[in-house]
Motif scaffolding. Structure first.
Motif, PDB file in Angstrom:
ATOM      1  N   UNK A 115      38.564  36.491  35.070  1.00 19.52           N
ATOM      2  CA  UNK A 115      39.574  37.372  35.640  1.00 19.52           C
ATOM      3  C   UNK A 115      40.885  36.650  35.937  1.00 19.52           C
ATOM      4  N   UNK A 116      40.894  35.330  35.870  1.00 20.00           N
ATOM      5  CA  UNK A 116      42.127  34.564  36.048  1.00 20.00           C
ATOM      6  C   UNK A 116      42.944  34.518  34.755  1.00 20.00           C
ATOM      7  N   UNK A 127      46.764  48.104  31.983  1.00 20.66           N
ATOM      8  CA  UNK A 127      47.511  47.495  33.088  1.00 20.66           C
ATOM      9  C   UNK A 127      47.342  45.980  33.082  1.00 20.66           C
ATOM     10  N   UNK A 128      48.408  45.306  33.507  1.00 17.05           N
ATOM     11  CA  UNK A 128      48.307  43.906  33.872  1.00 17.05           C
ATOM     12  C   UNK A 128      47.795  43.885  35.303  1.00 17.05           C
ATOM     13  N   UNK A 129      47.028  42.875  35.636  1.00 19.50           N
ATOM     14  CA  UNK A 129      46.421  42.852  36.969  1.00 19.50           C
ATOM     15  C   UNK A 129      46.391  41.432  37.497  1.00 19.50           C
ATOM     16  N   UNK A 130      46.156  41.338  38.779  1.00 17.02           N
ATOM     17  CA  UNK A 130      45.885  40.077  39.446  1.00 17.02           C
ATOM     18  C   UNK A 130      44.607  40.285  40.239  1.00 17.02           C
ATOM     19  N   UNK A 131      43.654  39.393  40.097  1.00 21.40           N
ATOM     20  CA  UNK A 131      42.398  39.457  40.846  1.00 21.40           C
ATOM     21  C   UNK A 131      42.515  38.488  42.014  1.00 21.40           C
ATOM     22  N   UNK A 145      41.590  44.085  42.623  1.00 25.19           N
ATOM     23  CA  UNK A 145      42.527  44.060  41.507  1.00 25.19           C
ATOM     24  C   UNK A 145      43.851  44.587  42.043  1.00 25.19           C
ATOM     25  N   UNK A 146      44.940  43.882  41.732  1.00 23.32           N
ATOM     26  CA  UNK A 146      46.277  44.269  42.184  1.00 23.32           C
ATOM     27  C   UNK A 146      47.087  44.673  40.957  1.00 23.32           C
ATOM     28  N   UNK A 163      54.974  37.410  42.084  1.00 22.48           N
ATOM     29  CA  UNK A 163      55.313  36.218  41.291  1.00 22.48           C
ATOM     30  C   UNK A 163      54.039  35.610  40.675  1.00 22.48           C
ATOM     31  N   UNK A 164      52.963  35.545  41.442  1.00 17.77           N
ATOM     32  CA  UNK A 164      51.707  34.996  40.901  1.00 17.77           C
ATOM     33  C   UNK A 164      51.212  35.841  39.730  1.00 17.77           C
ATOM     34  N   UNK A 165      51.306  37.151  39.884  1.00  9.08           N
ATOM     35  CA  UNK A 165      50.841  38.039  38.812  1.00  9.08           C
ATOM     36  C   UNK A 165      51.716  37.913  37.573  1.00  9.08           C
ATOM     37  N   UNK A 166      53.017  38.035  37.732  1.00  6.71           N
ATOM     38  CA  UNK A 166      53.909  38.042  36.569  1.00  6.71           C
ATOM     39  C   UNK A 166      53.965  36.693  35.865  1.00  6.71           C
ATOM     40  N   UNK A 167      53.803  35.615  36.606  1.00  5.27           N
ATOM     41  CA  UNK A 167      53.768  34.286  35.990  1.00  5.27           C
ATOM     42  C   UNK A 167      52.605  34.173  35.010  1.00  5.27           C
ATOM     43  N   UNK A 168      51.480  34.815  35.335  1.00  2.17           N
ATOM     44  CA  UNK A 168      50.307  34.797  34.435  1.00  2.17           C
ATOM     45  C   UNK A 168      50.646  35.371  33.065  1.00  2.17           C
TER      46      UNK A 168
END
Length: 147
Positions: free
Chosen positions: A12-13, A30-34, A39-40, A93-98
């Protein structure tokens, strides 16, 4: 997830695309952040996600990968309830950087964090999280190219 057939946290990372289903049914990539067992997903006035979760917070989300050359197929399925919360720039920022890389100055202007005042988070917290390794033995490359 202690008995999952693969490292779910590491999976998930990765910058994968999930498919999110809400009541209706409506399915969207969707793009997501775990993070924090949720999920965000970014939302805002450009999307009906906030309204849909307000009407009925039930969701189902699938994150999967399929590498045909290696036969590696991994899948995570989440079911639960979502809510919409205020936007947090650090999390953004953490999500979009991924997905877009470390250098924000190179990002498409649509993803600028300078004016994220209309952005919100859909926080999708699963009640059920299921992981499966559906990997298979691929045919030798010469067999695939002959077809």
């Amino acid at each position: 997830m202690d008995k999952a057939p693969f490292d779910v946290e590491a999976f998930l990372a990765r910058p994968l695309v999930a498919r999110l289903a809400t009541d209706g049914p409506r399915v969207r990539p969707v793009w997501f952040l775990w993070e924090d067992h949720s999920f965000w997903v970014l939302t805002g006035p450009w999307s009906r996600l906030e309204q849909r979760l307000g009407d009925n917070p039930v969701f189902e989300l699938v994150v999967d990968s399929c590498e045909l050359t290696t036969g590696r197929v991994l899948q995570v399925v989440a079911r639960g309830h979502g809510s919409v919360v205020d936007f947090d720039t650090d999390r953004g920022r953490r999500k979009l950087t991924r997905y877009l890389g470390e250098r924000e100055e190179l990002w498409d202007p649509r993803f600028s964090l300078e004016d994220a005042s209309s952005s919100r988070w859909a926080r999708l917290t699963p009640h059920t999280l299921w992981a499966a390794d559906l990997s298979f033995q691929p045919a030798p490359a010469e067999e695939v190219t002959r077809r």
